[in-house]
Design a protein around this motif. Structure first.
Motif, PDB file in Angstrom:
ATOM      1  N   LEU A 294      -8.551 -18.266   5.664  1.00  0.00           N
ATOM      2  CA  LEU A 294      -8.307 -16.999   6.455  1.00  0.00           C
ATOM      3  C   LEU A 294      -8.107 -15.841   5.731  1.00  0.00           C
ATOM      4  O   LEU A 294      -7.084 -15.709   5.018  1.00  0.00           O
ATOM      5  CB  LEU A 294      -7.282 -17.235   7.526  1.00  0.00           C
ATOM      6  N   ARG A 295      -8.798 -14.950   5.914  1.00  0.00           N
ATOM      7  CA  ARG A 295      -8.659 -13.551   5.120  1.00  0.00           C
ATOM      8  C   ARG A 295      -8.409 -12.570   6.106  1.00  0.00           C
ATOM      9  O   ARG A 295      -8.949 -12.190   7.148  1.00  0.00           O
ATOM     10  CB  ARG A 295     -10.052 -13.424   4.357  1.00  0.00           C
ATOM     11  N   ILE A 296      -7.430 -11.785   6.036  1.00  0.00           N
ATOM     12  CA  ILE A 296      -6.659 -10.802   6.621  1.00  0.00           C
ATOM     13  C   ILE A 296      -6.909  -9.406   5.782  1.00  0.00           C
ATOM     14  O   ILE A 296      -6.179  -9.231   4.948  1.00  0.00           O
ATOM     15  CB  ILE A 296      -5.298 -11.196   7.226  1.00  0.00           C
ATOM     16  N   HIS A 297      -7.484  -8.296   6.327  1.00  0.00           N
ATOM     17  CA  HIS A 297      -7.582  -7.088   5.814  1.00  0.00           C
ATOM     18  C   HIS A 297      -6.411  -6.167   6.556  1.00  0.00           C
ATOM     19  O   HIS A 297      -6.575  -6.055   7.768  1.00  0.00           O
ATOM     20  CB  HIS A 297      -8.713  -6.388   5.696  1.00  0.00           C
ATOM     21  N   LEU A 298      -5.472  -5.681   5.669  1.00  0.00           N
ATOM     22  CA  LEU A 298      -4.528  -4.830   6.239  1.00  0.00           C
ATOM     23  C   LEU A 298      -4.659  -3.348   5.384  1.00  0.00           C
ATOM     24  O   LEU A 298      -4.977  -3.127   4.448  1.00  0.00           O
ATOM     25  CB  LEU A 298      -3.231  -5.286   5.884  1.00  0.00           C
ATOM     26  N   SER A 299      -4.594  -2.496   6.522  1.00  0.00           N
ATOM     27  CA  SER A 299      -4.651  -1.116   5.859  1.00  0.00           C
ATOM     28  C   SER A 299      -3.129  -0.773   5.327  1.00  0.00           C
ATOM     29  O   SER A 299      -2.237  -1.424   5.630  1.00  0.00           O
ATOM     30  CB  SER A 299      -4.840   0.086   7.131  1.00  0.00           C
ATOM     31  N   ASP A 300      -3.141   0.357   4.613  1.00  0.00           N
ATOM     32  CA  ASP A 300      -1.530   0.618   4.046  1.00  0.00           C
ATOM     33  C   ASP A 300      -0.642   0.914   5.404  1.00  0.00           C
ATOM     34  O   ASP A 300       0.604   0.400   5.333  1.00  0.00           O
ATOM     35  CB  ASP A 300      -1.669   2.311   3.489  1.00  0.00           C
ATOM     36  N   GLY A 301      -1.139   1.540   6.556  1.00  0.00           N
ATOM     37  CA  GLY A 301      -0.354   1.667   7.803  1.00  0.00           C
ATOM     38  C   GLY A 301       0.025   0.123   8.344  1.00  0.00           C
ATOM     39  O   GLY A 301       1.213   0.006   8.750  1.00  0.00           O
ATOM     40  N   ASP A 302      -0.909  -0.717   8.425  1.00  0.00           N
ATOM     41  CA  ASP A 302      -0.546  -2.281   8.898  1.00  0.00           C
ATOM     42  C   ASP A 302       0.371  -2.696   7.821  1.00  0.00           C
ATOM     43  O   ASP A 302       1.511  -3.371   8.626  1.00  0.00           O
ATOM     44  CB  ASP A 302      -1.671  -2.913   8.736  1.00  0.00           C
TER      45      ASP A 302
END
Length: 191
Positions: A9-17
């Motif tokens: 499972l790959r999760i991409h997070l922004s800096d804000g996330d």
């Protein structure tokens, strides 16, 4: 996504996330119990670092005559399943094991039935699961007791004379501390 036969499972997070991510102060006792049981009952033998813990935990489960409890929990949360009934991992777990078990015991009958039915679409259940799906309080209590006994035997190790080998949680806690020191993080996960 699948890589080399393993599901990832790959999760991409922004800096804000990432700035809004909060880590639990301690491991969830129900998840820790179920995932440890998976580690113990999985056909794959797991990492060598856990070999001594695995041997001790299996011996403790057998010594406490908890193989029936392990079978019950493994039927409800099979290691090969992509889904387990959510009532097994209640939100109250964040407040500790007893709060989680109380919430599990109070699971409404329609939810039990719905979630167990969903599991049966991919994994057959033993006949006793019908009683659980119908909301039989004695079956719900059996599940809660099985979780409590498994947790006490393989996670908290309450009442054991010898401390025994480190549990997976303790290994991860040590790794977390090392990562925190390396990265300068001020709040590592410490079991």
């Amino acid at each position: 996504m699948t890589t080399g036969g393993e599901k990832v499972l790959r999760i991409h997070l922004s800096d804000g996330d990432l700035a809004r991510v909060h880590l639990a102060r301690e491991p969830d006792p129900i998840w820790e119990t179920l995932l440890s049981l998976h580690h113990l009952t999985s056909p794959r033998r797991g990492l060598r670092v856990f070999a001594q813990w695995r041997q001790t935990a299996l011996a403790n489960l057998a010594g406490q005559r908890l193989t029936g409890s392990v079978r019950m929990l493994s039927a409800l949360a099979p290691s090969s399943a992509g889904y387990w009934p959510d009532f097994l991992t209640p939100d109250a777990s964040a407040r500790g094991l007893e709060a989680a078990l109380d919430e599990l015991r109070a699971t409404p009958r329609p939810r039990l039935r719905r979630e167990l039915l969903r599991l049966t679409k991919t994994h057959p259940l033993p006949a006793w699961a019908q009683d659980l799906a119908s909301g039989d309080p004695s079956r719900t209590e059996e599940v809660a007791t099985a979780l409590q006994l498994a947790h006490r035997t393989i996670i908290s190790r309450t009442g054991q004379e010898q401390p025994g080998p480190p549990t997976p949680t303790e290994h991860y806690g040590r790794a977390s501390c090392a990562i925190a020191v390396y990265t300068g993080c001020s709040t590592p996960f410490v079991p």
